[in-house]
Design a protein around this motif. Structure first.
Motif, mmCIF file in Angstrom:
data_model
loop_
_atom_site.group_PDB
_atom_site.id
_atom_site.type_symbol
_atom_site.label_atom_id
_atom_site.label_comp_id
_atom_site.label_asym_id
_atom_site.label_seq_id
_atom_site.Cartn_x
_atom_site.Cartn_y
_atom_site.Cartn_z
ATOM 1 N N PHE A 150 0.848 -1.190 0.000
ATOM 2 C CA PHE A 150 0.000 0.000 0.000
ATOM 3 C C PHE A 150 0.886 1.244 0.000
ATOM 4 O O PHE A 150 2.098 1.179 0.235
ATOM 5 C CB PHE A 150 -0.950 0.014 1.197
ATOM 6 N N HIS A 151 0.254 2.401 -0.270
ATOM 7 C CA HIS A 151 0.930 3.688 -0.265
ATOM 8 C C HIS A 151 0.304 4.587 0.796
ATOM 9 O O HIS A 151 -0.767 4.293 1.327
ATOM 10 C CB HIS A 151 0.812 4.361 -1.639
ATOM 11 N N LYS A 152 0.947 5.685 1.075
ATOM 12 C CA LYS A 152 0.414 6.625 2.061
ATOM 13 C C LYS A 152 -0.948 7.157 1.626
ATOM 14 O O LYS A 152 -1.830 7.426 2.461
ATOM 15 C CB LYS A 152 1.390 7.797 2.252
ATOM 16 N N ASP A 153 -1.152 7.314 0.302
ATOM 17 C CA ASP A 153 -2.423 7.826 -0.202
ATOM 18 C C ASP A 153 -3.364 6.712 -0.645
ATOM 19 O O ASP A 153 -4.353 6.971 -1.342
ATOM 20 C CB ASP A 153 -2.195 8.805 -1.354
ATOM 21 N N SER A 154 -3.082 5.490 -0.247
ATOM 22 C CA SER A 154 -3.966 4.372 -0.600
ATOM 23 C C SER A 154 -5.312 4.499 0.103
ATOM 24 O O SER A 154 -5.398 4.999 1.236
ATOM 25 C CB SER A 154 -3.335 3.032 -0.202
ATOM 26 N N TYR A 155 -6.351 4.057 -0.596
ATOM 27 C CA TYR A 155 -7.662 3.906 0.012
ATOM 28 C C TYR A 155 -8.171 2.545 -0.453
ATOM 29 O O TYR A 155 -8.780 2.421 -1.514
ATOM 30 C CB TYR A 155 -8.619 5.032 -0.399
#
Length: 349
Positions: A150-155
């Motif tokens: 995942f990434h920091k801006d993942s949703y």
């Protein structure tokens, strides 16, 4: 990327706006439950008919994240009030729901997907899936996404459980991509990161003549366990894709990309679901409709069209009845305390 090919060679790719799908007969839509000031997104029904819903933390006023709706219409926090008690000022832990986006009931278990990304301000902690035993409503396992999935801006938006292969599949609508979870080992891997098939195709939709400006990547997801295919679709887009689950699980990233198939041009949807007959149901967000796609033939029809369909978000099927949530996302421009959000049902007959 390698050239995308059709999964079904005889399915013609048509522009959904220039060639509107035929409309099925008028369908009766029944309200199952109405919530005031609480924006419902997810809905799922267990094999025993237990009805669950969830409310994402898109505002600070979320009263409860997961509820069970009784036959008399009452709703109760699930599994208890403590799990649903978090607010933005509290520390987080593994016994609290932080930002629940989806719930899936399957084989006496409820899978609760927690984005850990409240108010879209960034992931506070690794996304999680909490699994509850519906025989006693107790937590049986917590799956925690690994850092590289995942990434920091993942949703992390929606999921499907593949009991046949002991996997779970997820879409990431914040940072385009899919995630595969091994239900045995608990490991996760990210695939199709920023791939054209998972990226949004437009930065807006038009509903009732008004622009809804937003860019939402891979969102809707549906699983065909008979043919071992995973379908997925960007919300801000008009292309339905599929990839074989065997390749998704075992293939390299290059192999997975090579085997992505463009299935059909469709209206812009949110959630999706596949019935036992191989029909795919999904919303046409721009036209207050629910679409039906016969995957084997490529025939697409308007299953239901009605002003009552106001951003059909998530679907669940129980005893040949289609349940869906009205999340009214495009209508929210400020506080929602006076707005109502519904769960509806429609017979598939």
């Amino acid at each position: 990327m390698n050239k995308l090919i059709f999964l079904l060679g005889f399915i013609s790719i048509i522009g959904c706006k220039s060639n509107p799908a035929p409309i099925a007969s008028e369908k009766e839509i029944t309200v199952v439950k109405t919530f005031t000031g609480q924006q419902v997104t997810g809905v799922s029904i267990s094999d025993q008919g237990r009805l669950f819903a969830n409310f994402p933390r898109w505002s600070a006023g979320v009263e409860q994240s997961v509820v069970e709706i009784e036959e008399n219409g009452d709703s109760n926090t699930f599994p208890d009030k403590k799990w649903n008690s978090w607010n933005m000022e509290q520390p987080i832990n593994d016994s609290l729901f932080i930002g629940v986006q989806s719930v899936i009931a399957m084989e006496d278990h409820l899978y609760v997907l927690d984005t850990r990304n409240p108010l879209f301000k960034g992931v506070l902690d690794n996304p999680r899936v909490f699994v509850f035993d519906l025989k006693n409503n107790k937590l049986t396992r917590t799956y925690i996404f690994q850092e590289d999935s995942f990434h920091k801006d993942s949703y992390i938006n929606d999921l499907r459980i593949d009991k046949k292969k002991q996997k779970a599949y997820f879409t990431d609508s914040g940072h385009a991509g899919l995630v595969v979870l091994d239900l045995v080992s608990g490991t996760t891997k990210r695939v199709l990161n920023d791939h054209p098939s998972t990226l949004a195709e437009t930065d807006h939709l038009v509903i009732d003549g008004k622009r809804w400006d937003n860019t939402v990547n891979s969102d809707g997801i549906a699983l065909d366990t008979k043919n071992n295919l995973l379908y997925y679709h960007a919300l801000s887009g008009y292309s339905l894709y599929a990839v074989p689950t065997d390749i998704l699980i075992n293939g390299t990233e290059a192999t997975i990309q090579k085997n992505v198939k463009l299935i059909k041009k469709t209206p812009a949807p949110d959630g999706m679901i596949l019935d036992e007959k191989g029909n795919l149901y999904f919303a046409d967000l721009e036209n207050h409709s629910i679409m039906k796609l016969e995957v084997s033939t490529g025939a697409m029809t308007v299953f239901a069209k009605d002003p009552k369909i106001r951003w059909a978000d998530t679907f669940s099927i129980y005893k040949n009845v289609l349940y869906y949530t009205n999340s009214r996302i495009n209508e929210v421009t400020g506080p929602i305390t006076e707005m109502t959000f519904d769960i509806h049902k429609i017979s598939l007959d």
